[in-house]
Design a protein around this motif. Structure first.
Motif, PDB file in Angstrom:
ATOM      1  N   SER B  28       0.916  -1.218   0.110  1.00 12.59           N
ATOM      2  CA  SER B  28      -0.076  -0.059  -0.007  1.00 12.59           C
ATOM      3  C   SER B  28       0.707   1.057   0.105  1.00 12.59           C
ATOM      4  CB  SER B  28      -1.026   0.059   1.179  1.00 12.59           C
ATOM      5  OG  SER B  28      -1.680  -1.140   1.323  1.00 12.59           O
ATOM      6  N   VAL B  29       2.221   1.050   0.230  1.00 13.36           N
ATOM      7  CA  VAL B  29       3.050   2.382   0.483  1.00 13.36           C
ATOM      8  C   VAL B  29       3.106   3.210  -0.980  1.00 13.36           C
ATOM      9  CG1 VAL B  29       5.318   3.127   0.686  1.00 13.36           C
ATOM     10  CG2 VAL B  29       4.234   1.473   2.405  1.00 13.36           C
ATOM     11  N   VAL B  30       3.031   2.567  -1.927  1.00 14.89           N
ATOM     12  CA  VAL B  30       3.199   3.189  -3.291  1.00 14.89           C
ATOM     13  C   VAL B  30       1.834   4.159  -3.433  1.00 14.89           C
ATOM     14  CG1 VAL B  30       3.314   3.183  -5.870  1.00 14.89           C
ATOM     15  CG2 VAL B  30       4.853   1.807  -4.211  1.00 14.89           C
ATOM     16  N   PRO B  31       0.618   3.429  -3.512  1.00 16.71           N
ATOM     17  CA  PRO B  31      -0.613   4.346  -3.480  1.00 16.71           C
ATOM     18  C   PRO B  31      -0.795   5.344  -2.471  1.00 16.71           C
ATOM     19  CG  PRO B  31      -1.131   1.980  -3.082  1.00 16.71           C
ATOM     20  CD  PRO B  31       0.136   2.194  -3.430  1.00 16.71           C
ATOM     21  N   LEU B  32      -0.177   4.947  -1.140  1.00 16.33           N
ATOM     22  CA  LEU B  32      -0.401   6.002  -0.331  1.00 16.33           C
ATOM     23  C   LEU B  32       0.395   7.268  -0.500  1.00 16.33           C
ATOM     24  CD1 LEU B  32      -0.634   3.755   3.084  1.00 16.33           C
ATOM     25  CD2 LEU B  32      -2.548   5.397   1.992  1.00 16.33           C
ATOM     26  N   ILE B  33       1.536   6.931  -0.954  1.00 16.01           N
ATOM     27  CA  ILE B  33       2.379   8.108  -1.484  1.00 16.01           C
ATOM     28  C   ILE B  33       1.824   8.781  -2.591  1.00 16.01           C
ATOM     29  CG2 ILE B  33       4.816   8.644  -2.233  1.00 16.01           C
ATOM     30  CD1 ILE B  33       5.953   6.704  -0.584  1.00 16.01           C
ATOM     31  N   VAL B  34       1.160   8.088  -3.369  1.00 21.42           N
ATOM     32  CA  VAL B  34       0.621   8.742  -4.642  1.00 21.42           C
ATOM     33  C   VAL B  34      -0.469   9.895  -4.072  1.00 21.42           C
ATOM     34  CG1 VAL B  34      -0.762   8.372  -6.823  1.00 21.42           C
ATOM     35  CG2 VAL B  34       1.219   6.908  -6.428  1.00 21.42           C
ATOM     36  N   LEU B  35      -1.240   9.255  -2.949  1.00 19.36           N
ATOM     37  CA  LEU B  35      -2.413   9.906  -2.529  1.00 19.36           C
ATOM     38  C   LEU B  35      -1.956  11.202  -1.879  1.00 19.36           C
ATOM     39  CD1 LEU B  35      -4.906   6.886  -1.323  1.00 19.36           C
ATOM     40  CD2 LEU B  35      -5.397   8.778  -3.222  1.00 19.36           C
ATOM     41  N   LEU B  36      -1.091  10.908  -1.048  1.00 13.92           N
ATOM     42  CA  LEU B  36      -0.447  12.233  -0.299  1.00 13.92           C
ATOM     43  C   LEU B  36      -0.039  13.140  -1.416  1.00 13.92           C
ATOM     44  CD1 LEU B  36      -0.131  13.010   2.565  1.00 13.92           C
ATOM     45  CD2 LEU B  36       2.626  12.191   2.357  1.00 13.92           C
ATOM     46  N   PRO B  98     -17.686  19.488   5.152  1.00 14.46           N
ATOM     47  CA  PRO B  98     -17.619  18.278   6.075  1.00 14.46           C
ATOM     48  C   PRO B  98     -16.253  17.663   6.195  1.00 14.46           C
ATOM     49  CG  PRO B  98     -19.377  17.789   4.480  1.00 14.46           C
ATOM     50  CD  PRO B  98     -18.981  19.409   4.509  1.00 14.46           C
ATOM     51  N   VAL B  99     -15.866  17.395   4.842  1.00  9.97           N
ATOM     52  CA  VAL B  99     -14.419  16.737   4.834  1.00  9.97           C
ATOM     53  C   VAL B  99     -13.556  17.543   5.557  1.00  9.97           C
ATOM     54  CG1 VAL B  99     -12.624  16.104   3.166  1.00  9.97           C
ATOM     55  CG2 VAL B  99     -15.096  15.402   2.915  1.00  9.97           C
ATOM     56  N   VAL B 100     -13.302  18.841   5.201  1.00  9.29           N
ATOM     57  CA  VAL B 100     -12.410  19.870   5.652  1.00  9.29           C
ATOM     58  C   VAL B 100     -12.196  19.868   7.200  1.00  9.29           C
ATOM     59  CG1 VAL B 100     -11.371  21.989   5.646  1.00  9.29           C
ATOM     60  CG2 VAL B 100     -11.876  20.935   3.507  1.00  9.29           C
ATOM     61  N   SER B 101     -13.728  20.050   7.723  1.00  3.49           N
ATOM     62  CA  SER B 101     -13.879  20.163   9.092  1.00  3.49           C
ATOM     63  C   SER B 101     -13.688  18.854   9.801  1.00  3.49           C
ATOM     64  CB  SER B 101     -15.061  21.108   9.293  1.00  3.49           C
ATOM     65  OG  SER B 101     -16.138  20.165   9.105  1.00  3.49           O
ATOM     66  N   ASP B 102     -13.491  17.545   9.305  1.00  2.64           N
ATOM     67  CA  ASP B 102     -13.603  16.576  10.126  1.00  2.64           C
ATOM     68  C   ASP B 102     -12.389  16.345  10.301  1.00  2.64           C
ATOM     69  OD1 ASP B 102     -13.848  14.080  10.975  1.00  2.64           O
ATOM     70  OD2 ASP B 102     -15.079  13.376   9.296  1.00  2.64           O
ATOM     71  N   PRO B 103     -11.946  16.166  11.788  1.00  5.97           N
ATOM     72  CA  PRO B 103     -10.658  16.094  12.354  1.00  5.97           C
ATOM     73  C   PRO B 103      -9.838  14.723  11.540  1.00  5.97           C
ATOM     74  CG  PRO B 103     -12.065  15.965  13.905  1.00  5.97           C
ATOM     75  CD  PRO B 103     -12.993  16.535  12.915  1.00  5.97           C
ATOM     76  N   MET B 104     -10.949  13.757  11.521  1.00  2.00           N
ATOM     77  CA  MET B 104     -10.356  12.470  10.843  1.00  2.00           C
ATOM     78  C   MET B 104      -9.550  12.624   9.620  1.00  2.00           C
ATOM     79  SD  MET B 104      -9.848   9.444  12.028  1.00  2.00           S
ATOM     80  CE  MET B 104     -10.396   9.240  13.413  1.00  2.00           C
ATOM     81  N   THR B 105     -10.118  13.457   8.865  1.00  2.00           N
ATOM     82  CA  THR B 105      -9.429  13.796   7.614  1.00  2.00           C
ATOM     83  C   THR B 105      -7.776  13.981   7.625  1.00  2.00           C
ATOM     84  OG1 THR B 105     -11.512  14.644   6.746  1.00  2.00           O
ATOM     85  CG2 THR B 105      -9.492  15.101   5.566  1.00  2.00           C
ATOM     86  N   TRP B 106      -7.519  14.922   8.635  1.00  2.00           N
ATOM     87  CA  TRP B 106      -6.286  15.328   8.964  1.00  2.00           C
ATOM     88  C   TRP B 106      -5.413  13.992   9.725  1.00  2.00           C
ATOM     89  CZ3 TRP B 106      -5.658  18.860   5.860  1.00  2.00           C
ATOM     90  CH2 TRP B 106      -6.858  19.732   5.297  1.00  2.00           C
ATOM     91  N   LEU B 113       1.545   9.568   6.674  1.00  2.00           N
ATOM     92  CA  LEU B 113       3.204   9.811   6.895  1.00  2.00           C
ATOM     93  C   LEU B 113       3.861   8.708   7.707  1.00  2.00           C
ATOM     94  CD1 LEU B 113       3.163  13.569   7.610  1.00  2.00           C
ATOM     95  CD2 LEU B 113       3.755  12.408   5.603  1.00  2.00           C
ATOM     96  N   VAL B 114       3.220   8.264   8.597  1.00  2.00           N
ATOM     97  CA  VAL B 114       3.758   7.186   9.587  1.00  2.00           C
ATOM     98  C   VAL B 114       3.765   5.888   8.938  1.00  2.00           C
ATOM     99  CG1 VAL B 114       3.329   6.169  11.881  1.00  2.00           C
ATOM    100  CG2 VAL B 114       2.975   8.536  11.561  1.00  2.00           C
ATOM    101  N   ALA B 115       2.631   5.486   8.116  1.00  2.00           N
ATOM    102  CA  ALA B 115       2.524   4.333   7.691  1.00  2.00           C
ATOM    103  C   ALA B 115       3.568   4.089   6.443  1.00  2.00           C
ATOM    104  CB  ALA B 115       1.166   4.066   6.962  1.00  2.00           C
ATOM    105  N   THR B 116       3.767   5.277   5.852  1.00  2.00           N
ATOM    106  CA  THR B 116       4.933   4.951   4.758  1.00  2.00           C
ATOM    107  C   THR B 116       6.430   4.925   5.343  1.00  2.00           C
ATOM    108  OG1 THR B 116       4.685   7.469   4.518  1.00  2.00           O
ATOM    109  CG2 THR B 116       3.413   6.011   3.070  1.00  2.00           C
ATOM    110  N   GLN B 152      -1.569  -1.019  16.875  1.00  2.00           N
ATOM    111  CA  GLN B 152      -1.762   0.026  17.927  1.00  2.00           C
ATOM    112  C   GLN B 152      -1.564   1.493  17.388  1.00  2.00           C
ATOM    113  OE1 GLN B 152       0.230  -1.786  21.302  1.00  2.00           O
ATOM    114  NE2 GLN B 152      -1.891  -2.808  21.747  1.00  2.00           N
ATOM    115  N   VAL B 153      -0.503   1.619  16.610  1.00  2.00           N
ATOM    116  CA  VAL B 153      -0.224   2.805  16.142  1.00  2.00           C
ATOM    117  C   VAL B 153      -1.017   3.338  15.142  1.00  2.00           C
ATOM    118  CG1 VAL B 153       1.606   4.190  14.835  1.00  2.00           C
ATOM    119  CG2 VAL B 153       2.487   2.550  16.585  1.00  2.00           C
ATOM    120  N   ASP B 154      -1.420   2.264  14.375  1.00  2.00           N
ATOM    121  CA  ASP B 154      -2.536   2.619  13.473  1.00  2.00           C
ATOM    122  C   ASP B 154      -3.949   3.234  14.251  1.00  2.00           C
ATOM    123  OD1 ASP B 154      -0.877   1.877  11.474  1.00  2.00           O
ATOM    124  OD2 ASP B 154      -2.004  -0.013  10.881  1.00  2.00           O
TER     125      ASP B 154
END
Lengths: 213, 389
Positions: B28-36, B98-106, B113-116, B152-154
């Motif tokens: 997943s690291v590659v798609p995650l970096i692409v998404l970032l 709603p997406v911007v104001s949702d803390p879970m988005t951030w 950053l951590v997962a990659t 647990q980190v996740d």
């Protein structure tokens, strides 16, 4: 004509007794709660009943249930139900509890004494008397088969019949002759496919058809 | 609020399956970096609109991929992590706020950053321990704790902690309480106005008519009789006013027959045919009953006023601790729940019981309103039309 009367407000009970006795009825039992009403309705010498929907002990719809129950036990037993408010739902249940001999009126209609007494008489004679408010909510419905075959005038006549008025009373209300009303009535019967039968009975059926009971 | 029930019986995945998860995480690291990158690009270009188009793709893709990891972490830890996003309304641009104001988005982005980096390293280690054959025994014992550590980190990023959830709950309760207080104050004002302008005014007129009749009885009995007749008409009107006020507070048929019967009564008063299906084995608590009754009545009133429908239907059922009411019609659709004050009132009234309202009303119809209120039903009752009790 001997009546059972159920009404929990003492003032109204006294008033109703006075009105009914003044009109020549005999009030056999005047009760103010449901258990006593049940006992009174078992009296074989009672000819009809005038009941309030809301009675102790639960103050919900025990008067209505008692009316339906007694009409199951004694088919055709005339019942006039009075209430502070009217519901089409209750009107349907009452109408479905037997052919005719049933009335359903707002309590404040009692203030028009002659009309109220006339209503009770009509119910006791096997007729159907519905409160104009019930009738007008049905009137507000979008036209549906088979009632959309009726002309506006015929609908008016049917509405007045549903309120329990005689041909003469309908004629007086609409300002036409009784003969004209008779013509409308037979046209209504024809359009609603009602079989030729004894007149009172057919009037009730027409009302039932109208309410989709 | 989702209840957290830890189920120890749930089987923890073995080392093989854990290594499978690790492989997914590594890949997943590659798609995650692409998404970032897409996120950064989208944010940078947001002023020239192109950014919004990029984000319109990046947001759901991120949520989906993060969701996969959330589920894996839940399985490794033995307790599923709830889907934490605030609801997103449909519509071309309605998602932005709603997406911007949702803390879970951030938090999702922080997690990427951590997962990659760190997460990637841990998952890769698990795989390498297996692939370098000599370390296989170490792998057998080290894979579960390593994967748990990573999960647990996740979880730290992808799920709200207990404290956070309690804070959110307090926030929601504070808001709904304020709304309820506002609502009931407004209701009292309305009642006061109805009584003041209606029954009270008529009683004043009544007393005047009677007083005048009393005064004129001797000189002009005919005029006095007219006044008495007026008085009687005024009485009838006053009774009518009181009746409608009572209906507005607590409709008598609701007290008599409960929610099912009262809804049936409303349906019968509608100008169009309304089919009512009631499957309630008992009665909900009185306040819930009343709130739902008024909500359904409001929906039906809207159907009558705006929908141009030929048929409508109402369903009432209780499943898994939630009372669900649905009101549908075959009208022209396009109903906007935010437009009318009536629907806003319904939403507020239901919010007091943690209830929700959803409206689906595409242009052209049909419209379906779903009202849900979590509650328990009282003991089963026999049908109302059976023997008198």
């Amino acid at each position: 004509m001997r009546l059972v009367l159920a009404e929990d407000h003492a003032l109204l009970r006294a008033g109703l007794t006075q009105v009914l006795e003044g009109a020549g009825f005999t009030v056999l039992h005047a009760v103010d709660n449901e258990p006593e009403l049940q006992r009174a309705l078992r009296d074989p010498s009672a000819d009809a009943a005038v009941l309030d929907v809301r009675l102790p002990p639960t103050h919900t719809d025990e008067g209505l249930r008692a009316a339906i129950a007694v009409r199951q036990e004694r088919p055709g037993f005339p019942v006039m139900v009075l209430s502070q408010y009217v519901e089409q739902l209750y009107a349907r249940e009452l109408l479905a509890s037997g052919d005719g001999a049933v009335g359903y009126l707002l309590k404040d209609r009692v203030s028009d004494v002659t009309e109220f007494v006339e209503g009770v008489r009509r119910v006791a004679a096997g007729g159907t008397v519905l409160d104009p408010q019930v009738v007008s909510t049905v009137m507000a419905r979008r036209r549906e088969e088979p009632l959309d075959r009726l002309t506006p005038r015929e609908r008016e006549v049917l509405a007045l019949m549903a309120e329990g008025r005689s041909n003469a009373a309908v004629a007086a209300r609409l300002g036409v002759t009784e003969k004209a009303v008779l013509k409308h009535v037979s046209s209504i019967f024809a359009k609603l496919d009602l079989p030729v039968d004894e007149d009172d009975h057919r009037r009730v059926r027409a009302v039932l058809a109208w309410l989709h009971v | 609020m989702t209840t957290e029930t830890s189920t120890p019986a749930q089987r923890r995945p073995g080392p093989w399956r854990l290594t499978g998860y690790a492989a997914v995480q590594v890949l997943s690291v590659v798609p995650l970096i692409v998404l970032l990158v897409l996120w950064i690009l989208g944010a940078a270009l947001v002023l020239v609109w192109a950014g919004l188009a990029i984000l319109a793709v990046a947001v759901p893709a991120t949520r989906w991929l993060v969701g996969v990891h959330r589920r894996m972490a839940g399985r490794v830890l033995g307790t599923p992590l709830p889907e934490p996003y605030a609801p997103v309304p449909p519509g071309p641009l309605a998602w932005v706020r709603p997406v911007v104001s949702d803390p879970m988005t951030w938090r999702d982005l922080g997690w990427i950053l951590v997962a990659t980096t760190l997460g990637f390293a841990v998952s890769l280690l698990v795989i390498l321990l297996l692939l370098v054959v000599v370390t296989a025994p170490v792998w057998w014992f080290a894979a579960p704790p390593l994967m748990r550590l990573r999960s647990q980190v996740d979880r730290f990023f992808l799920a709200y902690s207990r404290t956070e959830r309690l804070e959110q709950r307090v926030q929601a309760l504070t808001e709904s309480r304020a709304e309820v207080v506002d609502h009931s104050a407004a209701e009292l004002r309305r009642l006061e106005r109805d009584l003041h302008d209606g029954a009270q005014a008529r009683l004043v007129a009544l007393s005047m008519s009677l007083g005048m009749a009393d005064a004129t009885f001797d000189q002009d009995p005919e005029a006095a009789r007219r006044l008495v007749r007026d008085a009687r008409e005024t009485t009838a009107a006053a009774i009518g006013d009181l009746r409608s006020v009572v209906r507005g507070i607590h409709p008598p048929v609701l007290a008599d027959r409960g929610l099912g019967g009262a809804v049936q009564a409303v349906a019968l008063d509608m100008p169009i045919p309304v089919e009512v299906q009631v499957r309630l084995p008992g009665r909900p608590p009185a306040p819930v009953e009343s709130a739902l009754y008024f909500a359904v009545a409001e929906c039906l009133a809207n159907v009558g006023k705006h929908a141009g429908a030929r048929h409508a239907w109402v369903g009432l059922r209780h499943e898994r601790g939630v009372l669900v009411a649905t009101v549908g019609d075959d009208g022209k659709g396009g109903a906007d729940p935010a437009a009318g004050t009536g629907m806003l009132g319904v939403r507020r009234r239901l919010a007091a019981f943690d209830g929700t309202m959803r409206v689906s009303s595409p242009v052209g119809g049909p419209t379906l309103v779903t009202l849900e209120v979590p509650c328990a039903l009282s003991s089963p009752k026999t049908t109302p039309s059976s023997a008198p009790g």
